[in-house]
Design a protein around this motif. Structure first.
Motif, PDB file in Angstrom:
ATOM      1  N   LEU A 296       4.916  -1.579   2.963  1.00  0.00           N
ATOM      2  CA  LEU A 296       5.273  -0.286   2.376  1.00  0.00           C
ATOM      3  C   LEU A 296       6.523  -0.473   1.529  1.00  0.00           C
ATOM      4  O   LEU A 296       7.556  -0.950   2.019  1.00  0.00           O
ATOM      5  CB  LEU A 296       5.541   0.747   3.469  1.00  0.00           C
ATOM      6  CG  LEU A 296       6.033   2.117   2.982  1.00  0.00           C
ATOM      7  CD1 LEU A 296       4.933   2.837   2.208  1.00  0.00           C
ATOM      8  CD2 LEU A 296       6.514   2.963   4.162  1.00  0.00           C
TER       9      LEU A 296
ATOM     10  N   ALA B 164      -2.756   7.183   8.863  1.00  0.00           N
ATOM     11  CA  ALA B 164      -3.885   8.102   8.944  1.00  0.00           C
ATOM     12  C   ALA B 164      -3.379   9.523   8.703  1.00  0.00           C
ATOM     13  O   ALA B 164      -2.173   9.791   8.803  1.00  0.00           O
ATOM     14  CB  ALA B 164      -4.545   7.995  10.319  1.00  0.00           C
TER      15      ALA B 164
ATOM     16  N   ALA C  18      -0.262  -4.358   5.896  1.00  0.00           N
ATOM     17  CA  ALA C  18       0.219  -4.081   4.546  1.00  0.00           C
ATOM     18  C   ALA C  18       1.718  -3.854   4.569  1.00  0.00           C
ATOM     19  O   ALA C  18       2.317  -3.597   5.614  1.00  0.00           O
ATOM     20  CB  ALA C  18      -0.489  -2.854   3.964  1.00  0.00           C
TER      21      ALA C  18
ATOM     22  N   GLN D  12      -1.744  -4.372  11.774  1.00  0.00           N
ATOM     23  CA  GLN D  12      -2.741  -3.728  12.613  1.00  0.00           C
ATOM     24  C   GLN D  12      -2.522  -4.169  14.053  1.00  0.00           C
ATOM     25  O   GLN D  12      -2.460  -5.349  14.346  1.00  0.00           O
ATOM     26  CB  GLN D  12      -4.140  -4.103  12.156  1.00  0.00           C
ATOM     27  CG  GLN D  12      -4.495  -3.559  10.791  1.00  0.00           C
ATOM     28  CD  GLN D  12      -5.902  -3.924  10.365  1.00  0.00           C
ATOM     29  OE1 GLN D  12      -6.757  -4.186  11.203  1.00  0.00           O
ATOM     30  NE2 GLN D  12      -6.158  -3.960   9.073  1.00  0.00           N
TER      31      GLN D  12
ATOM     32  N   ASP E 230       0.195   6.964   2.259  1.00  0.00           N
ATOM     33  CA  ASP E 230      -0.999   7.662   2.726  1.00  0.00           C
ATOM     34  C   ASP E 230      -2.180   6.735   2.972  1.00  0.00           C
ATOM     35  O   ASP E 230      -3.187   7.172   3.544  1.00  0.00           O
ATOM     36  CB  ASP E 230      -1.391   8.765   1.740  1.00  0.00           C
ATOM     37  CG  ASP E 230      -0.438   9.953   1.798  1.00  0.00           C
ATOM     38  OD1 ASP E 230       0.319  10.057   2.786  1.00  0.00           O
ATOM     39  OD2 ASP E 230      -0.441  10.769   0.859  1.00  0.00           O
ATOM     40  N   GLU E 231      -2.082   5.491   2.540  1.00  0.00           N
ATOM     41  CA  GLU E 231      -3.101   4.510   2.907  1.00  0.00           C
ATOM     42  C   GLU E 231      -2.718   3.761   4.177  1.00  0.00           C
ATOM     43  O   GLU E 231      -3.593   3.352   4.953  1.00  0.00           O
ATOM     44  CB  GLU E 231      -3.332   3.520   1.765  1.00  0.00           C
ATOM     45  CG  GLU E 231      -4.029   4.123   0.557  1.00  0.00           C
ATOM     46  CD  GLU E 231      -4.352   3.086  -0.502  1.00  0.00           C
ATOM     47  OE1 GLU E 231      -4.303   1.878  -0.199  1.00  0.00           O
ATOM     48  OE2 GLU E 231      -4.652   3.495  -1.638  1.00  0.00           O
ATOM     49  N   ILE E 232      -1.445   3.603   4.404  1.00  0.00           N
ATOM     50  CA  ILE E 232      -1.002   2.927   5.622  1.00  0.00           C
ATOM     51  C   ILE E 232      -1.163   3.835   6.829  1.00  0.00           C
ATOM     52  O   ILE E 232      -1.611   3.399   7.898  1.00  0.00           O
ATOM     53  CB  ILE E 232       0.471   2.471   5.459  1.00  0.00           C
ATOM     54  CG1 ILE E 232       0.538   1.324   4.438  1.00  0.00           C
ATOM     55  CG2 ILE E 232       1.063   2.034   6.790  1.00  0.00           C
ATOM     56  CD1 ILE E 232       1.935   0.869   4.114  1.00  0.00           C
TER      57      ILE E 232
ATOM     58  N   THR F 270      -1.300   8.667  13.678  1.00  0.00           N
ATOM     59  CA  THR F 270      -0.844   7.281  13.698  1.00  0.00           C
ATOM     60  C   THR F 270       0.232   7.119  14.764  1.00  0.00           C
ATOM     61  O   THR F 270       1.130   7.964  14.877  1.00  0.00           O
ATOM     62  CB  THR F 270      -0.248   6.872  12.336  1.00  0.00           C
ATOM     63  OG1 THR F 270      -1.193   7.139  11.303  1.00  0.00           O
ATOM     64  CG2 THR F 270       0.113   5.394  12.324  1.00  0.00           C
TER      65      THR F 270
ATOM     66  N   SER G  83       7.905   9.574   5.517  1.00  0.00           N
ATOM     67  CA  SER G  83       6.992  10.494   6.203  1.00  0.00           C
ATOM     68  C   SER G  83       7.582  11.895   6.282  1.00  0.00           C
ATOM     69  O   SER G  83       6.888  12.898   6.050  1.00  0.00           O
ATOM     70  CB  SER G  83       6.681   9.970   7.606  1.00  0.00           C
ATOM     71  OG  SER G  83       6.010   8.731   7.557  1.00  0.00           O
TER      72      SER G  83
ATOM     73  N   ARG H  47       0.846  -1.199   0.000  1.00  0.00           N
ATOM     74  CA  ARG H  47       0.000   0.000   0.000  1.00  0.00           C
ATOM     75  C   ARG H  47       0.881   1.249   0.000  1.00  0.00           C
ATOM     76  O   ARG H  47       1.995   1.234   0.535  1.00  0.00           O
ATOM     77  CB  ARG H  47      -0.890   0.038   1.246  1.00  0.00           C
ATOM     78  CG  ARG H  47      -1.785  -1.173   1.436  1.00  0.00           C
ATOM     79  CD  ARG H  47      -2.907  -1.196   0.443  1.00  0.00           C
ATOM     80  NE  ARG H  47      -3.903  -2.230   0.786  1.00  0.00           N
ATOM     81  CZ  ARG H  47      -4.761  -2.728  -0.071  1.00  0.00           C
ATOM     82  NH1 ARG H  47      -4.777  -2.304  -1.319  1.00  0.00           N
ATOM     83  NH2 ARG H  47      -5.617  -3.665   0.308  1.00  0.00           N
ATOM     84  N   PRO H  48       0.386   2.356  -0.542  1.00  0.00           N
ATOM     85  CA  PRO H  48       1.142   3.612  -0.462  1.00  0.00           C
ATOM     86  C   PRO H  48       1.126   4.163   0.964  1.00  0.00           C
ATOM     87  O   PRO H  48       0.277   3.809   1.790  1.00  0.00           O
ATOM     88  CB  PRO H  48       0.403   4.530  -1.435  1.00  0.00           C
ATOM     89  CG  PRO H  48      -0.978   3.962  -1.535  1.00  0.00           C
ATOM     90  CD  PRO H  48      -0.848   2.488  -1.346  1.00  0.00           C
TER      91      PRO H  48
ATOM     92  N   ARG I  27      -4.797   5.816  14.772  1.00  0.00           N
ATOM     93  CA  ARG I  27      -4.497   4.531  14.162  1.00  0.00           C
ATOM     94  C   ARG I  27      -3.259   3.938  14.828  1.00  0.00           C
ATOM     95  O   ARG I  27      -2.236   4.614  14.958  1.00  0.00           O
ATOM     96  CB  ARG I  27      -4.264   4.699  12.661  1.00  0.00           C
ATOM     97  CG  ARG I  27      -4.019   3.384  11.929  1.00  0.00           C
ATOM     98  CD  ARG I  27      -3.956   3.600  10.420  1.00  0.00           C
ATOM     99  NE  ARG I  27      -5.217   4.143   9.921  1.00  0.00           N
ATOM    100  CZ  ARG I  27      -5.422   4.520   8.655  1.00  0.00           C
ATOM    101  NH1 ARG I  27      -4.438   4.407   7.764  1.00  0.00           N
ATOM    102  NH2 ARG I  27      -6.594   5.002   8.280  1.00  0.00           N
TER     103      ARG I  27
END
Length: 233
Positions: free
Chosen positions: A186, A23, A184, A232, A19-21, A132, A48, A16-17, A160
Motif C-alpha cells: 500500500l 474488503a 500487496a 495474505q 480498496d483492493e487490499i 477485514t 482507512s 494496490r489501492p 478477509r
C-alpha cells in the motif's frame, strides 16, 4: 523457502489501492503491543479513517514487560496513553481503541484465556461490521505476535485476513518459511507524516525510559518507508 528469498520476492509484490487490499466494510487491527499498530500499519489506519471506514484497534497485551525496572501498572497506563495519542495522530478518537490487557510476553495462543480473547475480538469485529481483520504476521519471531496471528486464524470465517510484518525482517536469512509471499504493498506517501507522528507518540519505546526495550534504528527506518506490506494470512 529461505527467509532471504521470501523478502526478496515480497519486495516485488504489486502496489494496490486501499480498496483492493481491504474488503468492503469496517477494519479491525489486532496489535500485540502498543506501537505495533503504528509501526506495521499506521499508514493504512490513517488512510482507512480518511476514507470513512469504521475502524478499531485491539491491543492484546498490557505492555508491562518492556521495562522490568518500572512498576507494571504504571507502565501499562503509560503505554495505553501513548497508544491513544498515536491513534489521535492517525485520525482516530479514543473509542477506536480496545485494551485486552493480556500479560505481555505471555499472550495466550491456546486455552480458556485464548478463547475468551477470540470471543471478545469477534464481538468487536461484528460491532463495526469488519470486512477485514489485520494481525501481525505469524512468521514474526516474537511469541506475542504469533499468538496474535493465532487469534486472527481462530475467528469465524467470512472476513478477509491480512498480516502485517513487524519483526519478520529480523529472521536469519537461512530460516525456512513454508510458502512464498502473497499480498500487496500500500502506497502511504500521503500518510507518512501521520505515521511518523504516531510512531513518535510511543515515547516509552523510543528510549525515554531507562532499563528496558527501545526500538532500534533499523526498525525505525523501516517504518519510514513510503509503502506498507500486507500479506495474505
Amino acid at each position: 523457502m529461505r527467509a532471504r528469498d521470501f523478502w526478496a520476492q515480497a519486495g516485488a509484490l504489486p502496489v494496490r489501492p486501499l480498496d483492493e487490499i481491504l474488503a468492503p466494510g469496517g477494519v479491525l487491527v489486532l496489535a500485540p503491543h502498543a506501537d505495533d499498530e503504528s509501526l506495521g500499519c499506521g499508514g493504512l489506519i490513517a488512510a482507512s479513517l480518511a476514507a470513512g471506514r469504521a475502524l478499531r484497534v485491539v491491543f492484546l497485551s498490557d505492555g508491562a514487560a518492556s521495562h522490568p525496572d518500572h512498576p507494571g501498572a504504571a507502565l501499562r497506563d503509560r503505554r495505553e496513553a501513548e497508544a491513544l495519542e498515536a491513534l489521535r495522530r492517525l485520525g482516530a478518537g479514543p473509542e477506536a481503541a480496545s485494551f485486552l490487557r493480556l500479560p505481555d510476553s505471555r499472550v495466550p495462543d491456546t486455552g480458556a484465556a485464548f478463547r475468551q480473547a477470540v470471543d471478545r475480538i469477534g464481538a468487536i469485529a461484528a460491532d463495526i461490521d469488519a470486512g477485514t481483520v489485520l494481525a501481525t504476521w505469524g512468521g514474526d519471531p516474537h511469541c506475542d505476535h504469533q499468538a496474535c496471528a493465532a487469534m486472527q486464524a481462530a475467528l469465524p470465517p467470512g472476513r478477509r485476513h491480512l498480516a502485517y510484518p513487524v519483526w519478520g525482517h529480523a529472521l536469519p536469512g537461512e530460516t525456512v518459511l513454508p510458502q512464498p509471499p502473497r499480498g500487496a504493498w500500500l502506497d502511504i506517501t500521503r500518510w507518512l507524516p501521520e505515521k511518523r507522528a504516531a510512531v513518535q507518540a510511543h515515547r516509552s519505546q523510543l528510549g525515554d525510559l531507562p532499563g528496558g526495550f527501545a526500538l532500534d534504528a533499523t526498525m525505525l527506518a523501516r517504518a519510514e518507508r513510503p509503502a506498507e506490506l500486507y500479506l495474505q494470512a
